[in-house]
Design an enzyme around this catalytic site. Structure first.
Site, short mmCIF file in Angstrom:
data_model
loop_
_atom_site.label_atom_id
_atom_site.label_comp_id
_atom_site.label_asym_id
_atom_site.label_seq_id
_atom_site.Cartn_x
_atom_site.Cartn_y
_atom_site.Cartn_z
N SER A 45 0.85 -1.20 0.00
CA SER A 45 0.00 0.00 0.00
C SER A 45 0.88 1.24 0.00
CB SER A 45 -0.85 -0.03 1.28
OG SER A 45 -1.40 1.22 1.53
N TYR A 95 -1.81 -1.87 11.19
CA TYR A 95 -2.06 -2.31 9.81
C TYR A 95 -0.93 -1.84 8.88
CZ TYR A 95 -3.48 -1.63 5.02
OH TYR A 95 -3.46 -1.59 3.65
N LYS A 105 2.33 -3.96 6.64
CA LYS A 105 2.74 -3.84 5.22
C LYS A 105 4.24 -3.57 5.13
CE LYS A 105 -1.22 -4.68 3.35
NZ LYS A 105 -1.43 -6.01 2.75
N ARG A 152 -9.77 13.20 10.58
CA ARG A 152 -9.69 11.84 11.11
C ARG A 152 -8.25 11.58 11.56
NH1 ARG A 152 -11.20 6.85 7.12
NH2 ARG A 152 -9.31 7.55 6.05
C1 UD1 Z 1 -6.88 3.97 4.17
C2 UD1 Z 1 -5.60 3.71 4.91
C3 UD1 Z 1 -4.68 2.95 4.03
C4 UD1 Z 1 -5.32 1.66 3.60
C5 UD1 Z 1 -6.64 1.95 2.92
C6 UD1 Z 1 -7.35 0.65 2.64
C7 UD1 Z 1 -5.29 5.65 6.42
C8 UD1 Z 1 -4.44 6.83 6.71
N1 UD1 Z 1 -4.97 4.97 5.32
O1 UD1 Z 1 -6.57 4.82 3.08
O2 UD1 Z 1 -3.51 2.67 4.73
O3 UD1 Z 1 -4.45 0.97 2.73
O4 UD1 Z 1 -7.46 2.76 3.75
O5 UD1 Z 1 -8.23 0.28 3.63
O6 UD1 Z 1 -6.21 5.36 7.13
N2 UD1 Z 1 -12.95 10.15 4.01
C9 UD1 Z 1 -13.98 10.99 4.41
N3 UD1 Z 1 -15.11 10.45 4.93
C10 UD1 Z 1 -15.28 9.09 5.08
C11 UD1 Z 1 -14.23 8.22 4.66
C12 UD1 Z 1 -13.08 8.79 4.15
O7 UD1 Z 1 -13.87 12.21 4.29
O8 UD1 Z 1 -16.33 8.66 5.57
C13 UD1 Z 1 -11.73 10.71 3.42
C14 UD1 Z 1 -10.48 10.43 4.22
O9 UD1 Z 1 -10.25 11.43 5.17
C15 UD1 Z 1 -9.43 10.41 3.10
C16 UD1 Z 1 -10.18 9.93 1.87
O10 UD1 Z 1 -11.56 10.10 2.17
O11 UD1 Z 1 -9.01 11.72 2.85
C17 UD1 Z 1 -9.92 8.48 1.56
O12 UD1 Z 1 -10.15 7.71 2.74
P1 UD1 Z 1 -10.14 6.12 2.73
O13 UD1 Z 1 -11.02 5.63 1.66
O14 UD1 Z 1 -10.41 5.67 4.13
O15 UD1 Z 1 -8.68 5.75 2.30
P2 UD1 Z 1 -7.26 6.19 2.91
O16 UD1 Z 1 -7.40 6.87 4.20
O17 UD1 Z 1 -6.54 6.92 1.86
#
Ligand code: UD1
Length: 344
Positions: free
Chosen positions: A127, A152, A156, A298
């Site tokens: 990742s 997690y 990796k 978050r």
């Molecule tokens: C996360 C993990 C990453 C993992 C991946 C797969 C972190 C920092 N990273 O990626 O290591 O490989 O998931 O499970 O946690 N967001 C919102 N509202 C929501 C959900 C997400 O605003 O309800 C935003 C988050 O703040 C982020 C973006 O959407 O900016 C993507 O989030 P997400 O899909 O959870 O992925 P990552 O955080 O990039």
């Protein structure tokens, strides 16, 4: 037939799409999955798309004797793609031992068996989390690995180190480590897609469930980041595009083209997209409103990360093809299908 490939986690989101592409490319597939975060019906979806039913073994990769019996029963296995892992950041903080055991013991088991059974190629799912908050974007494969923010992420990093350390002379297999950015979307047929258990942690499943009315409102985690619109930036990669890269990686190793025993590739589009841009694009493509509110940041979120993908483009001969618009449309089609089937 090009050879037999063992795909652990093959009924999961990325795994199932990869099984389809492997079968389309002429590989024979054996899926190993403990169904902890997926469903055996996925095998039916794969069969409906490809016309071929992959072999399915309901097995946990921590079960060494079960895995060994499978290797014995299946005969020569040319390659292994190891997706099976736990991947929820928050849960990993609550249950670190579960994450270390699931993600590392399974890897050690697989590596021992690959050596014993003369497997030729190993693909490991890593990742972009290994880069933490990168100093420079787009981030390339030579960027430093930053201290992990959760168990997690640490699994990796440790897994990558184990694979590097174990590549001593005499090992029958080469390895390719694939560092995924943010995989999204679904197969265009809507026969397979992402099916998170419970409340989705990742952005796009939350978006599609909110658009469907299953969730009342999406929380956008922060609009005060140092980005053009204040929301976080990620590199959202179509899951079918991502799946195709696994076929390229296996081909490379099985055709004896690896330049080194362990090679690492970023898999992304090379473009950064903010959370708010993603929501707006989803609304434009589907014509459906996504109610959202801005909430606090978050914990542990990265402000911005997107990938330099020239290495995969040039060496693997792989490039993301699908647009964000088309990808979001496939995710919505999949969500509609889940509703139609009464699954969501
Ligand atoms: C996360 C993990 C990453 C993992 C991946 C797969 C972190 C920092 N990273 O990626 O290591 O490989 O998931 O499970 O946690 N967001 C919102 N509202 C929501 C959900 C997400 O605003 O309800 C935003 C988050 O703040 C982020 C973006 O959407 O900016 C993507 O989030 P997400 O899909 O959870 O992925 P990552 O955080 O990039």
């Amino acid at each position: 037939m090009k050879g037999k490939i063992l795909v652990t986690g093959g009924t999961g989101f990325i795994g199932s799409h990869t099984v389809v592409e492997l079968q389309n490319a002429g590989y024979e597939v054996v899926i190993v999955d403990n169904l902890s975060n997926s469903n055996a019906d996925v095998v039916d979806g794969i069969e409906r798309i490809t016309g071929i039913r992959p072999t399915f073994a309901h097995l946990d990769c921590n079960d060494m004797s079960g895995l060994k019996s499978l290797f014995e029963k299946e005969g020569p296995i040319s390659g292994v793609i190891h997706f099976a892992a736990s991947k929820a950041v928050g849960e990993s903080v609550q249950k670190p031992m579960l994450y270390y055991r699931n993600n590392l013991v399974s890897l050690l088991n697989m590596m021992d068996l690959m050596a014993e059974f003369q497997v030729k190629g190993f693909v490991f799912s890593s990742s972009c989390t290994v880069y933490g908050e990168p100093d420079v974007n787009p981030v390339d494969e030579n960027a430093p690995v930053k201290p992990a923010l959760c168990p997690y992420g640490n699994t990796k990093q440790i897994a990558e180190e184990i694979i590097q350390d174990a590549s001593v002379p005499g090992m029958p297999y080469n390895s390719i480590i694939l560092r995924y950015f943010n995989p999204i979307g679904a197969h265009p047929s809507a026969e397979i897609g992402e099916l998170p258990n419970g409340v989705p942690q990742n952005l796009l499943p939350f978006v599609t469930q909110t658009a469907m009315g299953i969730r009342s409102e999406l929380s956008v985690f922060g609009d005060d980041y140092n980005t053009p619109d204040g929301s976080c930036i990620r590199d959202y990669i179509n899951v079918v595009d991502l799946a195709k890269a696994h076929v390229k990686a296996l081909d490379r190793m099985l055709e004896g083209k690896s330049a080194e025993p362990v090679e690492i590739f970023n898999l992304g589009t090379g473009n950064g997209v903010s959370v708010l841009e993603l929501i707006r694009t989803f609304e434009k493509v589907t014509g459906v409103k996504v109610p959202y509110k801005i909430v606090g940041r978050r914990d542990g979120d990265i402000e911005k990360v997107w990938g330099a993908v020239d290495k995969a483009n040039q060496i693997l001969g792989w490039k993301a093809q699908e647009t964000l618009e088309d990808t979001l449309a496939t995710a919505w089609k999949w969500q509609l299908k889940l509703r139609e089937q009464g699954l969501m």
